[in-house]
Motif scaffolding. Structure first.
Motif, PDB file in Angstrom:
ATOM      1  N   GLY A   1       7.007  -9.797  -7.535  1.00 26.17           N
ATOM      2  CA  GLY A   1       5.698 -10.424  -7.790  1.00 26.17           C
ATOM      3  C   GLY A   1       5.480 -11.680  -6.984  1.00 26.17           C
ATOM      4  O   GLY A   1       4.746 -12.570  -7.400  1.00 26.17           O
TER       5      GLY A   1
ATOM      6  N   PHE B   1      -7.489  -3.888  -0.337  1.00 25.90           N
ATOM      7  CA  PHE B   1      -7.389  -5.348  -0.214  1.00 25.90           C
ATOM      8  C   PHE B   1      -8.183  -5.764   1.006  1.00 25.90           C
ATOM      9  O   PHE B   1      -8.001  -5.209   2.087  1.00 25.90           O
ATOM     10  CB  PHE B   1      -5.924  -5.789  -0.081  1.00 25.90           C
ATOM     11  CG  PHE B   1      -5.179  -5.692  -1.394  1.00 25.90           C
ATOM     12  CD1 PHE B   1      -5.065  -6.811  -2.222  1.00 25.90           C
ATOM     13  CD2 PHE B   1      -4.606  -4.487  -1.808  1.00 25.90           C
ATOM     14  CE1 PHE B   1      -4.371  -6.710  -3.427  1.00 25.90           C
ATOM     15  CE2 PHE B   1      -3.930  -4.400  -3.010  1.00 25.90           C
ATOM     16  CZ  PHE B   1      -3.811  -5.511  -3.835  1.00 25.90           C
TER      17      PHE B   1
ATOM     18  N   LYS C   1       4.128   1.255  -0.841  1.00 25.29           N
ATOM     19  CA  LYS C   1       5.011   1.230  -2.007  1.00 25.29           C
ATOM     20  C   LYS C   1       4.309   1.755  -3.266  1.00 25.29           C
ATOM     21  O   LYS C   1       4.888   2.501  -4.052  1.00 25.29           O
ATOM     22  CB  LYS C   1       5.473  -0.225  -2.245  1.00 25.29           C
ATOM     23  CG  LYS C   1       6.589  -0.354  -3.237  1.00 25.29           C
ATOM     24  CD  LYS C   1       7.300  -1.685  -3.116  1.00 25.29           C
ATOM     25  CE  LYS C   1       6.457  -2.845  -3.551  1.00 25.29           C
ATOM     26  NZ  LYS C   1       7.250  -4.092  -3.619  1.00 25.29           N
TER      27      LYS C   1
ATOM     28  N   ASP D   1      -5.219   2.021   0.213  1.00 23.92           N
ATOM     29  CA  ASP D   1      -4.289   3.111  -0.105  1.00 23.92           C
ATOM     30  C   ASP D   1      -4.916   4.023  -1.129  1.00 23.92           C
ATOM     31  O   ASP D   1      -5.991   3.699  -1.664  1.00 23.92           O
ATOM     32  CB  ASP D   1      -2.950   2.555  -0.622  1.00 23.92           C
ATOM     33  CG  ASP D   1      -3.091   1.865  -1.945  1.00 23.92           C
ATOM     34  OD1 ASP D   1      -3.475   2.521  -2.960  1.00 23.92           O
ATOM     35  OD2 ASP D   1      -2.869   0.596  -2.014  1.00 23.92           O
TER      36      ASP D   1
ATOM     37  N   TYR E   1       3.828 -12.540 -10.696  1.00 26.04           N
ATOM     38  CA  TYR E   1       3.125 -11.626 -11.594  1.00 26.04           C
ATOM     39  C   TYR E   1       3.246 -10.214 -11.068  1.00 26.04           C
ATOM     40  O   TYR E   1       3.003  -9.941  -9.897  1.00 26.04           O
ATOM     41  CB  TYR E   1       1.641 -12.024 -11.740  1.00 26.04           C
ATOM     42  CG  TYR E   1       0.923 -11.136 -12.745  1.00 26.04           C
ATOM     43  CD1 TYR E   1       1.000 -11.434 -14.105  1.00 26.04           C
ATOM     44  CD2 TYR E   1       0.266  -9.977 -12.322  1.00 26.04           C
ATOM     45  CE1 TYR E   1       0.417 -10.603 -15.031  1.00 26.04           C
ATOM     46  CE2 TYR E   1      -0.324  -9.136 -13.245  1.00 26.04           C
ATOM     47  CZ  TYR E   1      -0.266  -9.453 -14.608  1.00 26.04           C
ATOM     48  OH  TYR E   1      -0.834  -8.603 -15.526  1.00 26.04           O
ATOM     49  N   ARG E   2       3.579  -9.357 -11.992  1.00 35.69           N
ATOM     50  CA  ARG E   2       3.653  -7.942 -11.641  1.00 35.69           C
ATOM     51  C   ARG E   2       2.868  -7.187 -12.677  1.00 35.69           C
ATOM     52  O   ARG E   2       3.032  -7.406 -13.868  1.00 35.69           O
ATOM     53  CB  ARG E   2       5.112  -7.432 -11.655  1.00 35.69           C
ATOM     54  CG  ARG E   2       6.036  -8.207 -10.705  1.00 35.69           C
ATOM     55  CD  ARG E   2       7.221  -7.352 -10.273  1.00 35.69           C
ATOM     56  NE  ARG E   2       6.829  -6.236  -9.457  1.00 35.69           N
ATOM     57  CZ  ARG E   2       7.279  -4.993  -9.624  1.00 35.69           C
ATOM     58  NH1 ARG E   2       8.126  -4.705 -10.563  1.00 35.69           N
ATOM     59  NH2 ARG E   2       6.879  -4.019  -8.830  1.00 35.69           N
TER      60      ARG E   2
ATOM     61  N   GLY F   1       4.983 -11.344  -3.337  1.00 37.52           N
ATOM     62  CA  GLY F   1       4.267 -10.975  -2.108  1.00 37.52           C
ATOM     63  C   GLY F   1       2.811 -11.407  -2.098  1.00 37.52           C
ATOM     64  O   GLY F   1       2.369 -12.133  -1.197  1.00 37.52           O
ATOM     65  N   LEU F   2       2.034 -10.959  -3.082  1.00 37.22           N
ATOM     66  CA  LEU F   2       0.592 -11.241  -3.067  1.00 37.22           C
ATOM     67  C   LEU F   2       0.309 -12.733  -3.225  1.00 37.22           C
ATOM     68  O   LEU F   2      -0.674 -13.244  -2.693  1.00 37.22           O
ATOM     69  CB  LEU F   2      -0.108 -10.448  -4.168  1.00 37.22           C
ATOM     70  CG  LEU F   2      -0.377  -8.963  -3.837  1.00 37.22           C
ATOM     71  CD1 LEU F   2      -1.134  -8.305  -4.983  1.00 37.22           C
ATOM     72  CD2 LEU F   2      -1.163  -8.816  -2.540  1.00 37.22           C
TER      73      LEU F   2
ATOM     74  N   ALA G   1       0.836  -1.198   0.000  1.00 36.43           N
ATOM     75  CA  ALA G   1       0.000   0.000   0.000  1.00 36.43           C
ATOM     76  C   ALA G   1       0.875   1.254   0.000  1.00 36.43           C
ATOM     77  O   ALA G   1       0.597   2.221  -0.700  1.00 36.43           O
ATOM     78  CB  ALA G   1      -0.934  -0.028   1.211  1.00 36.43           C
TER      79      ALA G   1
ATOM     80  N   ILE H   1      -4.975  -0.599  -9.710  1.00 37.78           N
ATOM     81  CA  ILE H   1      -4.638  -1.741 -10.593  1.00 37.78           C
ATOM     82  C   ILE H   1      -5.721  -1.846 -11.655  1.00 37.78           C
ATOM     83  O   ILE H   1      -6.921  -1.784 -11.337  1.00 37.78           O
ATOM     84  CB  ILE H   1      -4.608  -3.064  -9.778  1.00 37.78           C
ATOM     85  CG1 ILE H   1      -3.706  -2.901  -8.548  1.00 37.78           C
ATOM     86  CG2 ILE H   1      -4.158  -4.258 -10.629  1.00 37.78           C
ATOM     87  CD1 ILE H   1      -4.060  -3.838  -7.419  1.00 37.78           C
TER      88      ILE H   1
HETATM   89  P1  ADP Z   1       5.748  -6.827  -5.990  1.00 38.79           P
HETATM   90  O1  ADP Z   1       5.156  -5.774  -5.214  1.00 38.79           O
HETATM   91  O2  ADP Z   1       6.945  -7.406  -5.371  1.00 38.79           O
HETATM   92  O3  ADP Z   1       5.876  -6.552  -7.398  1.00 38.79           O
HETATM   93  P2  ADP Z   1       3.423  -8.299  -5.216  1.00 38.79           P
HETATM   94  O4  ADP Z   1       3.100  -9.694  -5.362  1.00 38.79           O
HETATM   95  O5  ADP Z   1       3.418  -7.791  -3.817  1.00 38.79           O
HETATM   96  O6  ADP Z   1       4.812  -8.079  -5.920  1.00 38.79           O
HETATM   97  O7  ADP Z   1       2.467  -7.496  -6.084  1.00 38.79           O
HETATM   98  C1  ADP Z   1       2.186  -7.846  -7.341  1.00 38.79           C
HETATM   99  C2  ADP Z   1       1.830  -6.681  -8.158  1.00 38.79           C
HETATM  100  O8  ADP Z   1       0.594  -6.160  -7.727  1.00 38.79           O
HETATM  101  C3  ADP Z   1       2.728  -5.570  -8.069  1.00 38.79           C
HETATM  102  O9  ADP Z   1       3.763  -5.684  -9.030  1.00 38.79           O
HETATM  103  C4  ADP Z   1       1.901  -4.377  -8.337  1.00 38.79           C
HETATM  104  O10 ADP Z   1       1.907  -4.123  -9.697  1.00 38.79           O
HETATM  105  C5  ADP Z   1       0.562  -4.767  -7.859  1.00 38.79           C
HETATM  106  N1  ADP Z   1       0.221  -4.208  -6.541  1.00 38.79           N
HETATM  107  C6  ADP Z   1       0.271  -4.843  -5.372  1.00 38.79           C
HETATM  108  N2  ADP Z   1      -0.194  -4.067  -4.375  1.00 38.79           N
HETATM  109  C7  ADP Z   1      -0.568  -2.879  -4.960  1.00 38.79           C
HETATM  110  C8  ADP Z   1      -1.157  -1.677  -4.486  1.00 38.79           C
HETATM  111  N3  ADP Z   1      -1.409  -1.485  -3.207  1.00 38.79           N
HETATM  112  N4  ADP Z   1      -1.411  -0.681  -5.413  1.00 38.79           N
HETATM  113  C9  ADP Z   1      -1.138  -0.863  -6.693  1.00 38.79           C
HETATM  114  N5  ADP Z   1      -0.603  -2.020  -7.238  1.00 38.79           N
HETATM  115  C10 ADP Z   1      -0.321  -3.009  -6.334  1.00 38.79           C
END
Ligand code: ADP
Length: 981
Positions: free
Chosen positions: A942, A971, A885, A910, A928-929, A944-945, A883, A915
């Motif tokens: 890609g 989220f 970042k 945030d 996935y990013r 974390g989620l 959030a 997205i």
């Molecule tokens: P990373 O942040 O390491 O790229 P994540 O798995 O945490 O990997 O997130 C995947 C993707 O989801 C990110 O590359 C980003 O594009 C998108 N994302 C995640 N959280 C947010 C958010 N709070 N706002 C916008 N995009 C997000």
């Protein structure tokens, strides 16, 4: 005893004197009782009769005193008895020829008779004497055999002839019953007949019968006997007159005749004038299988067919009554076989000179054969007539002079004419005036030559007055000499046919017009295939004229493409041979350009009534365009089928859960056979492993809602149980919405690569962790030492290394997590976790690390959940750090806590980049990013989620995202309050 009593009564003891007187009397004296039995005779009587008193007393007067018996005496006895008055009678004794004068006086219970032999009667009695003589004469001469009998049959008088024949004396016979005489008594049957006749005559009838008597042993005579009664004044039968006529000779003749008649092949019968059949010849009896007794009278009727009996009987009775000859045909049964045959019975009355019928003589002649022939003839005539009346034509016969003798009813019905109007020469008036003269002329000519003829003419219908066309045919009928005796003919209604002919003529014209108007090339050919007509289109297309085609029947062949000529010839010949439809696709050259176009040429035969082909009718339709389309279609189909049958993509057609068709590639991939396919043994549901079922069902739902399915990865369980990773996509068939074509790509190579990558990451992160731990530890020790030695500058410099080391450590930890999650090796440590506390702790930590944003925590859950504290921390740390970042320009990040009975909800919001909607699902996938300029500048791998989602899933919870580009993201994590461990 009885005699003694009688004697006592008439000779009382006191009358001895009287008895003596009687004994001394010169005249004969008899006393008889009521039965005319002698009870007393005097001495003179005994002397006269030459017998003793003992012999005479107790015997009948008639029997005991035959010399005295005569009808006159008999009459006198009867009279005295009836009148009870004394009577006198005089007669000539038939034995002694002397005159007897008799006085008869009644006594109590009898009669007294006093005989006095004397002279001829006195003058007064002259006439009587004469009549007595006459009577005797008549008796002697009137007949061969004559006797006068008492009603009981006793002979009172008899003439000389029978006595001579039997050589007996009169007195031996007179007074006896006729039946006891030797003539009659020799045979019981003869005797029986005589007794019956006497009995009958006694009742007043005259009886006649033929009988055979036997005057002497071995000598027979045939007599025609008549016994007639004689009545007294009181109409009582006084005595019987018996007359016998010697018919021996006649009988002999008759016997001979009978033998002759019996030998005749005919059946002969004789009947009395009253119809009583007295004689049937042996042959007739044999045939009837009846005895003479059974057949005589009307017994023969039993042999006549029951159906004919009444008719025969009536005819017979009519003939008898009218005295007319009898003739009747009837069936008669063969008594032995039971079969009936037809006979003609004939009878003729035989009359005497006065015309009185004496008898009927008749015959029965077998006419079975004749009858059969007659019946056959009748049947055949009947057949002819029935035929003539039933055929749907007019049937007629005419004489050689042309005059009609017969027309069937149909003719009369049609013309409405009566036989009088039509027969003879009248028929010609019904012909159409235009046809009659010509018809008559032809008929005259043909009648003269005697040839069978055929002519068409119109005949007027009586009812409507309209004319209809007929075809008349006639055949001469000749006699044995070859002379035509008549013509037999029929006239058939051919009006419809005529009309049809006319119609054909007209329709041919119509056809020609039609042929010129249709857009096809039209032609007709002769039965041998030679063209005789082509329409204008043909001429225009080829550039030749109709005359050209007509002069050369094969001219069309040159326009056929050389490659198509042979097949045209073969098919053409087959059609000509069999008369079947000719159908050929061929290229025809356009005369002007020389280019070929495709045509479909078809030809059908036109037949006449007899089924003979009279011509061929053909068309050639331009199918060039169609051909081209077909060709294009064929090519595209070929391409499609190449694709389908390529060994790259497996395809199948699914209907419901069933795979109804599949290409070889699919079968090879999955290990199933065509046989399995045919037997319906391939079912994609069964082929889907449980973990892919949800996704697969989802995919099918998607297909139901939209025409195609975006490819997705899954696995199939092959026939041998092994797993095959595949990429599956599909489309719904446009014309068959229940069916879908599914494309299956073998994904195992990619999957293997992925596996290798995972293995590498796993291995690499493990390999990196150990040196990194060492580096971290050493750095930490060096940092502490530097601080100890107050080398702050160096320590600060070193602390700059510590942060990247931590980042690297987290990265490696995440890599390890991911690879553990991939292989399902991630373990959770379950405990009670106070979420309020955990989240505030995380928020504090994050706030410290990220001063750029204010982290706002709202609400509480006020409850603890069962979970892995560290892993939950990892979830929310990750969400919060994302959030922060991805909202570089925002000031706040909000955390909101809430709870319900079943679950707790944590929202991390945030106000950052957001997205794109289509990526909402993808961001939870591994590595996935979301791309896009703003995102790409922000570092990340890609992972974390993916880890977050896996942990939430591991806790039985869900994670969703709501986000719009440029507006930030929210989220939402929901965790169940109680977890079923
Ligand atoms: P990373 O942040 O390491 O790229 P994540 O798995 O945490 O990997 O997130 C995947 C993707 O989801 C990110 O590359 C980003 O594009 C998108 N994302 C995640 N959280 C947010 C958010 N709070 N706002 C916008 N995009 C997000």
């Amino acid at each position: 005893m009885s005699n003694a009593k009688q004697t006592r009564r008439v000779t009382p003891a006191s009358s001895d004197t009287l008895l003596t007187i009687l004994e001394t009397l010169p005249d004969a004296f008899f006393v008889v009782d009521d039965a005319t039995t002698i009870v007393y005779t005097n001495a003179s009587a005994q002397a006269m009769l030459g017998a003793t008193r003992e012999e005479l007393c107790g015997t009948s007067l008639w029997r005991g005193a035959p010399h005295l018996v005569s009808p006159s005496l008999y009459q006198a006895v009867r009279k005295t008895r009836q009148t009870r008055e004394p009577t006198n009678v005089a007669y000539v004794s038939p034995t002694t020829h002397s005159w007897l004068h008799v006085q008869l006086s009644p006594t109590v219970g009898g009669l007294m008779l006093h005989f006095h032999e004397g002279r001829a009667p006195t003058r007064r009695q002259e006439s009587f004497s004469q009549s007595e003589h006459l009577c005797a004469d008549i008796l002697e001469n009137i007949s061969d055999w004559l006797a006068i009998l008492a009603p009981d049959g006793m002979i009172l008088a008899i003439n000389q002839r029978p006595l001579e024949d039997a050589q007996v004396r009169r007195e031996e016979i007179v007074g006896r019953s006729l039946a006891e005489t030797p003539w009659w008594s020799y045979a019981p049957a003869v005797l029986q007949r005589l007794r019956a006749a006497i009995e009958q005559a006694c009742k007043g009838e005259t009886v006649r019968f033929d009988s055979r008597i036997c005057p002497q042993p071995g000598w027979y005579l045939d007599l025609a006997v008549t016994i007639a009664p004689h009545f007294d004044a009181n109409k009582q039968v006084e005595y019987l007159l018996y007359v016998g006529l010697d018919i021996t000779k006649r009988k002999q003749v008759e016997d001979e005749l009978r033998t002759l008649v019996d030998a005749l092949p005919q059946f002969v019968w004789i009947a009395r004038p009253d119809g009583y059949v007295t004689y049937l010849n042996q042959r007739l009896l044999d045939s009837l299988a009846l005895t003479h007794e059974q057949a005589e009278g009307d017994g023969w009727l039993a042999g006549v067919h029951p159906d004919d009996r009444q008719r025969v009987w009536e005819a017979w009775q009519t003939s008898i009554q009218a005295g007319e000859p009898y003739e009747v045909g009837h069936r008669m049964q063969d008594g032995t076989s039971g079969a009936y045959r037809w006979f003609l019975a004939r009878g003729m009355p035989q009359r005497n000179a006065q015309g009185t019928i004496l008898r009927w003589v008749g015959t029965c002649t077998d006419i079975e054969e004749q009858k059969r022939v007659e019946q056959q003839l009748k049947a055949s005539e009947e057949n002819w007539r029935v035929l003539a009346e039933t055929v749907p034509q007019f049937v007629w016969t005419i004489q050689p002079d042309g005059s009609a003798m017969y027309f069937n009813q149909r003719y009369y019905d049609y013309t409405g004419a009566s036989p009088e109007q039509a027969l003879g020469h009248g028929w010609s008036q019904f012909l159409h005036p235009d046809d009659s003269e010509q018809a008559r002329a032809l008929r005259r000519h043909l009648l003269a030559t005697g040839e069978a003829y055929e002519i068409e003419y119109r005949l007027r219908e009586g009812k409507t007055g309209n004319y209809r066309w007929f075809l008349a045919r006639a055949m001469p009928v000749r006699d044995e000499t070859g002379q035509i005796v008549k013509w037999f003919g029929t006239s058939t209604d051919i009006e419809e046919q005529k009309r049809a002919e006319q119609w054909i003529k007209e329709s041919e014209e119509n056809l020609r017009v039609l042929a010129e108007t249709v857009p096809q090339l039209v032609w007709t050919a002769r039965p041998d295939g030679r063209h005789e007509y082509t329409n204008q289109h043909w001429c225009d297309y080829t550039g030749l004229t109709l005359e050209h085609f007509q002069s050369d029947g094969w001219a069309h062949l040159q326009f056929i493409h050389p490659d198509d000529r042979e097949s045209n010839r073969v098919l053409g010949q087959h059609a000509l041979d069999t008369g079947e439809l000719f159908e050929h696709e061929e290229r025809l050259r356009e005369g002007q350009t020389g280019a070929y176009r495709w045509f479909l040429t078809r030809a059908l035969p036109v037949r006449d009534e007899a089924g003979q082909i009279v011509k061929w009718f053909g068309t050639s339709t331009d199918i060039d365009e169609q051909k081209r389309i077909e060709e294009a279609l064929r090519e595209s189909q070929e391409r499609a089928s190449t694709l389908m049958n390529s060994n790259i993509i497996g395809t199948f057609v699914g209907e419901g859960e069933q795979i109804v068709d599949a290409n070889d590639t699919f079968l090879r991939m999955t290990g199933y056979t065509r046989e399995d396919l045919r037997a319906g043994r391939i079912n994609w549901m069964h082929m889907t492993p449980p973990e892919y079922l949800t996704r697969t069902l989802e995919a099918h739902k998607e297909l139901a809602a939209q025409p195609s399915l975006a490819p997705y990865e899954k696995e199939y369980v092959c026939k041998d149980g092994s797993r095959l990773p595949v990429l599956v996509g599909g489309v719904v068939l446009e014309h068959h919405p229940r069916q879908a074509i599914i494309f299956v790509l073998d994904n195992s190579a990619r999957k293997e690569l992925e596996q290798r990558k995972d293995d590498f990451i796993n291995m690499a992160s493990h390999e990196l962790r150990t040196p990194l731990t060492v580096v971290k530890l050493q750095t930490h020790l060096v940092h502490k030492r530097l601080e100890k030695h107050s080398q702050h500058e160096a320590a600060t410099a070193l602390s700059r290394v510590e942060r990247p080391i931590e980042q690297l450590e987290r990265l490696i930890a995440e890599l390890l997590d991911v690879s553990q999650m991939q292989t399902g090796r991630l373990k959770y440590i379950w405990e009670r976790v106070d979420l309020d506390e955990l989240l505030r702790e995380i928020a504090d930590t994050m706030q410290r690390m990220s001063p750029s944003h204010t982290i706002v925590v709202r609400g509480t859950v006020q409850t603890s959940v069962t979970g892995d504290r560290d892993r939950l921390r990892q979830v929310f740390t990750n969400l919060l750090s994302n959030a922060i970042k991805y909202s570089p320009n925002a000031k706040t990040v909000e955390v909101e806590l809430s709870a319900s009975e079943e679950a707790v909800t944590i929202r991390v919001q945030d106000h950052g980049l957001g997205i794109p909607r289509e990526k909402h699902k993808k961001i939870f996938e591994r590595f996935y990013r979301a791309t896009g300029l703003s995102h790409e500048t922000i570092p990340g791998l890609g992972m974390g989620l993916y880890i977050v989602a896996e942990i939430v899933k591991g806790h039985g919870g869900t994670i969703t995202v709501e986000s719009d580009v440029g507006k930030g993201s929210t989220f939402t994590v929901t965790l169940p309050r109680k977890r079923d461990a």
